[in-house]
Design a protein around this motif. Structure first.
Motif, mmCIF file in Angstrom:
data_model
loop_
_atom_site.group_PDB
_atom_site.id
_atom_site.type_symbol
_atom_site.label_atom_id
_atom_site.label_comp_id
_atom_site.label_asym_id
_atom_site.label_seq_id
_atom_site.Cartn_x
_atom_site.Cartn_y
_atom_site.Cartn_z
ATOM 1 N N LYS A 118 0.904 -1.356 -0.085
ATOM 2 C CA LYS A 118 -0.084 -0.193 0.164
ATOM 3 C C LYS A 118 0.868 1.105 -0.002
ATOM 4 C CE LYS A 118 -3.699 2.388 2.494
ATOM 5 N NZ LYS A 118 -4.765 2.415 3.569
ATOM 6 N N PHE A 119 1.819 1.162 0.726
ATOM 7 C CA PHE A 119 2.740 2.453 0.792
ATOM 8 C C PHE A 119 3.591 2.665 -0.588
ATOM 9 C CE2 PHE A 119 7.102 4.323 1.444
ATOM 10 C CZ PHE A 119 6.677 5.443 2.232
ATOM 11 N N ILE A 120 3.825 1.513 -0.947
ATOM 12 C CA ILE A 120 4.462 1.713 -2.517
ATOM 13 C C ILE A 120 3.460 2.467 -3.456
ATOM 14 C CG2 ILE A 120 5.724 0.367 -4.418
ATOM 15 C CD1 ILE A 120 6.924 -1.181 -2.096
ATOM 16 N N ALA A 121 2.193 1.517 -3.399
ATOM 17 C CA ALA A 121 1.198 1.955 -4.370
ATOM 18 C C ALA A 121 0.895 3.464 -4.431
ATOM 19 C CB ALA A 121 0.026 1.127 -4.146
ATOM 20 N N THR A 122 0.660 3.805 -2.899
ATOM 21 C CA THR A 122 0.447 5.240 -2.492
ATOM 22 C C THR A 122 1.463 6.365 -2.858
ATOM 23 O OG1 THR A 122 -0.964 4.377 -0.788
ATOM 24 C CG2 THR A 122 -0.382 6.780 -0.690
ATOM 25 N N HIS A 123 2.789 6.004 -2.827
ATOM 26 C CA HIS A 123 3.765 6.995 -3.031
ATOM 27 C C HIS A 123 4.859 6.715 -4.289
ATOM 28 C CE1 HIS A 123 2.877 8.444 0.800
ATOM 29 N NE2 HIS A 123 3.067 7.404 1.500
ATOM 30 N N VAL A 165 17.785 -0.096 0.975
ATOM 31 C CA VAL A 165 17.284 1.196 0.592
ATOM 32 C C VAL A 165 17.179 1.301 -0.967
ATOM 33 C CG1 VAL A 165 17.880 3.643 0.760
ATOM 34 C CG2 VAL A 165 18.109 2.017 2.760
ATOM 35 N N ASP A 166 18.241 0.765 -1.705
ATOM 36 C CA ASP A 166 18.211 0.775 -3.229
ATOM 37 C C ASP A 166 17.021 0.124 -3.642
ATOM 38 O OD1 ASP A 166 20.532 2.502 -3.198
ATOM 39 O OD2 ASP A 166 21.923 0.968 -3.643
ATOM 40 N N GLN A 167 16.469 -0.928 -2.969
ATOM 41 C CA GLN A 167 15.315 -1.830 -3.469
ATOM 42 C C GLN A 167 14.240 -0.975 -3.591
ATOM 43 O OE1 GLN A 167 14.653 -5.221 -0.958
ATOM 44 N NE2 GLN A 167 12.921 -5.869 -2.476
ATOM 45 N N LEU A 168 13.877 -0.341 -2.174
ATOM 46 C CA LEU A 168 12.781 0.659 -1.887
ATOM 47 C C LEU A 168 13.031 1.604 -2.962
ATOM 48 C CD1 LEU A 168 10.552 1.509 -0.380
ATOM 49 C CD2 LEU A 168 12.147 2.478 1.266
ATOM 50 N N ASP A 169 13.826 2.340 -3.196
ATOM 51 C CA ASP A 169 14.199 3.209 -4.239
ATOM 52 C C ASP A 169 13.402 2.700 -5.712
ATOM 53 O OD1 ASP A 169 14.689 5.911 -5.239
ATOM 54 O OD2 ASP A 169 16.625 5.259 -5.916
ATOM 55 N N VAL A 170 13.982 1.675 -5.943
ATOM 56 C CA VAL A 170 13.448 0.808 -7.325
ATOM 57 C C VAL A 170 12.113 0.877 -7.093
ATOM 58 C CG1 VAL A 170 13.592 -0.905 -8.823
ATOM 59 C CG2 VAL A 170 15.846 0.023 -7.881
ATOM 60 N N LEU A 171 11.639 0.321 -6.194
ATOM 61 C CA LEU A 171 10.234 -0.036 -6.117
ATOM 62 C C LEU A 171 9.295 1.353 -6.095
ATOM 63 C CD1 LEU A 171 10.254 -2.700 -3.287
ATOM 64 C CD2 LEU A 171 9.592 -2.997 -5.750
ATOM 65 N N LEU A 172 9.807 2.232 -5.552
ATOM 66 C CA LEU A 172 9.111 3.507 -5.523
ATOM 67 C C LEU A 172 9.029 4.462 -6.728
ATOM 68 C CD1 LEU A 172 9.989 4.764 -2.049
ATOM 69 C CD2 LEU A 172 7.521 4.362 -2.860
ATOM 70 N N ARG A 173 10.039 4.004 -7.641
ATOM 71 C CA ARG A 173 10.108 4.458 -9.052
ATOM 72 C C ARG A 173 9.294 3.735 -10.174
ATOM 73 N NH1 ARG A 173 13.322 8.695 -8.434
ATOM 74 N NH2 ARG A 173 14.807 8.621 -6.831
ATOM 75 N N LYS A 174 9.378 2.367 -9.591
ATOM 76 C CA LYS A 174 8.561 1.637 -10.965
ATOM 77 C C LYS A 174 7.252 0.958 -10.297
ATOM 78 C CE LYS A 174 12.817 0.722 -13.321
ATOM 79 N NZ LYS A 174 13.781 -0.482 -13.809
ATOM 80 N N GLY A 175 6.902 1.137 -8.986
ATOM 81 C CA GLY A 175 5.937 0.438 -8.524
ATOM 82 C C GLY A 175 6.425 -1.095 -7.969
ATOM 83 N N ARG A 176 5.585 -1.966 -7.348
ATOM 84 C CA ARG A 176 5.963 -3.240 -6.776
ATOM 85 C C ARG A 176 6.469 -3.978 -8.122
ATOM 86 N NH1 ARG A 176 7.469 -5.510 -2.937
ATOM 87 N NH2 ARG A 176 5.902 -6.953 -2.890
#
Length: 85
Positions: free
Chosen positions: A26-31, A68-79
């Motif tokens: 949900k966090f990733i989808a929202t942001h 942190v890099d993984q989170l960055d990628v997810l937030l740029r491309k979605g899950r």
């Protein structure tokens, strides 16, 4: 000596965020997606403490850097089907 390996749920817990798979999704989808060129730590949704942690991690190349890099990628491309754990 091996460096500790952290997971995405561990990072969310470290950031004081809900760390179950549904909350992370949900966090990733929202942001997401983050704007190109925006540094992860500069995103509007972090508290000052969260942003400082992310910024220091990146500068210090700490043992959190990979996740942190993984989170960055997810937030740029979605899950995109990446596993949470």
């Amino acid at each position: 000596m091996e460096s500790p390996t952290h997971s995405l749920p561990n990072l969310f817990k470290q950031l004081g965020l809900p760390d179950d798979a549904e909350s992370i999704d949900k966090f990733i989808a929202t942001h997401s997606p983050l704007k190109p060129g925006l540094h992860l730590a500069d995103a509007f949704f972090w508290t000052k403490c969260q942003a400082d942690f992310l910024r220091e991690d990146i500068l210090d190349d700490s043992d959190w850097t990979e996740v942190v890099d993984q989170l960055d990628v997810l937030l740029r491309k979605g899950r995109g089907g990446m596993p949470v754990s």
